[in-house]
Design a protein around this motif. Sequence first.
Motif, PDB file in Angstrom:
ATOM      1  N   ILE A  81       0.915  -1.183  -0.150  1.00 41.03           N
ATOM      2  CA  ILE A  81       0.079  -0.058  -0.009  1.00 41.03           C
ATOM      3  C   ILE A  81       0.900   1.152   0.069  1.00 41.03           C
ATOM      4  N   ALA A  82       0.364   2.054  -0.778  1.00 39.74           N
ATOM      5  CA  ALA A  82       1.271   3.355  -1.067  1.00 39.74           C
ATOM      6  C   ALA A  82       0.315   4.379  -0.614  1.00 39.74           C
ATOM      7  N   TRP A  83       0.396   4.618   0.742  1.00 39.97           N
ATOM      8  CA  TRP A  83      -0.307   5.687   1.333  1.00 39.97           C
ATOM      9  C   TRP A  83       0.170   7.172   1.394  1.00 39.97           C
ATOM     10  N   SER A  84      -0.880   7.883   0.634  1.00 44.14           N
ATOM     11  CA  SER A  84      -0.470   9.188   0.463  1.00 44.14           C
ATOM     12  C   SER A  84      -1.684   9.922   0.435  1.00 44.14           C
ATOM     13  N   PRO A  85      -2.000  10.444   1.811  1.00 43.81           N
ATOM     14  CA  PRO A  85      -3.412  11.214   2.232  1.00 43.81           C
ATOM     15  C   PRO A  85      -3.263  12.725   1.441  1.00 43.81           C
ATOM     16  N   ASP A  86      -4.536  13.556   1.133  1.00 43.02           N
ATOM     17  CA  ASP A  86      -4.536  14.479   0.482  1.00 43.02           C
ATOM     18  C   ASP A  86      -4.062  15.614   1.193  1.00 43.02           C
ATOM     19  N   THR A  87      -3.988  15.413   2.412  1.00 42.62           N
ATOM     20  CA  THR A  87      -3.456  16.347   3.626  1.00 42.62           C
ATOM     21  C   THR A  87      -1.959  16.306   3.882  1.00 42.62           C
ATOM     22  N   ALA A  88      -1.439  15.339   3.125  1.00 41.30           N
ATOM     23  CA  ALA A  88      -0.004  15.146   3.184  1.00 41.30           C
ATOM     24  C   ALA A  88       0.735  16.571   2.497  1.00 41.30           C
ATOM     25  N   ARG A  89       1.974  16.890   3.028  1.00 33.40           N
ATOM     26  CA  ARG A  89       2.803  18.083   2.227  1.00 33.40           C
ATOM     27  C   ARG A  89       3.241  17.502   1.069  1.00 33.40           C
ATOM     28  N   VAL A  90       3.194  18.388   0.195  1.00 32.13           N
ATOM     29  CA  VAL A  90       3.576  18.076  -1.337  1.00 32.13           C
ATOM     30  C   VAL A  90       4.741  17.440  -1.497  1.00 32.13           C
ATOM     31  N   ARG A  91       5.781  18.028  -0.676  1.00 30.58           N
ATOM     32  CA  ARG A  91       7.275  17.554  -0.766  1.00 30.58           C
ATOM     33  C   ARG A  91       7.125  16.106  -0.367  1.00 30.58           C
ATOM     34  N   SER A  92       6.504  15.685   0.749  1.00 28.24           N
ATOM     35  CA  SER A  92       6.540  14.492   1.212  1.00 28.24           C
ATOM     36  C   SER A  92       5.827  13.394   0.301  1.00 28.24           C
ATOM     37  N   LYS A  93       4.714  13.644  -0.470  1.00 27.07           N
ATOM     38  CA  LYS A  93       4.011  13.008  -1.547  1.00 27.07           C
ATOM     39  C   LYS A  93       5.017  12.863  -2.595  1.00 27.07           C
ATOM     40  N   MET A  94       5.859  13.870  -2.809  1.00 26.91           N
ATOM     41  CA  MET A  94       6.700  13.756  -4.201  1.00 26.91           C
ATOM     42  C   MET A  94       7.915  12.569  -3.689  1.00 26.91           C
ATOM     43  N   ILE A  95       8.587  12.722  -2.368  1.00 31.26           N
ATOM     44  CA  ILE A  95       9.721  11.775  -2.170  1.00 31.26           C
ATOM     45  C   ILE A  95       8.826  10.471  -2.210  1.00 31.26           C
ATOM     46  N   TYR A  96       7.670  10.277  -1.578  1.00 27.59           N
ATOM     47  CA  TYR A  96       7.218   8.959  -1.486  1.00 27.59           C
ATOM     48  C   TYR A  96       6.891   8.430  -2.911  1.00 27.59           C
ATOM     49  N   ALA A  97       6.230   9.113  -3.708  1.00 27.31           N
ATOM     50  CA  ALA A  97       6.081   8.725  -5.203  1.00 27.31           C
ATOM     51  C   ALA A  97       7.445   8.590  -5.917  1.00 27.31           C
ATOM     52  N   SER A  98       8.245   9.341  -5.715  1.00 29.83           N
ATOM     53  CA  SER A  98       9.634   8.816  -6.599  1.00 29.83           C
ATOM     54  C   SER A  98      10.269   7.685  -6.092  1.00 29.83           C
TER      55      SER A  98
END
Length: 132
Positions: A81-98
């Motif tokens: 599961i890649a958990w990436s809630p809408d309320t997370a910081r954009v930088r954090s989402k980018m790091i997790y996605a990449s």
Amino acid sequence: MAVHDECKLKFMELKAKRSFRFIVFKIEEKQKQVIVEKVGDPNRSHEDFAACLPDSECRYAVFDYDFVTQENCQKSRIFFIAWSPDTARVRSKMIYASSKDRFKRELDGIQVELQATDPTEMDLDVFKSRAN
């Protein structure tokens, strides 16, 4: 992004020995590595797992989902599961996605992948429909 050895060891235990129901992984940004944040005993439920994921921070997780097929066979699937809630910081989402694909390659034996931005995207019905 480095992957701490404990991540692979815990995953192997879940896969081979069914030692855990789930594992939650966190990216430690300062050390630039993925670490194990939390493990759940085999007797833990899907609700326990969902409660471990923070409301506004990204995480990776592995969940060992047990189910019974229409032919009445007991089976299990290992979900990533890649958990990436809408309320997370954009930088954090980018790091997790990449970092996701590289991290996932380290965990040999994942059968199903889920991308979730809110709890409804990984409720038990989603697991049931994706397991077959």
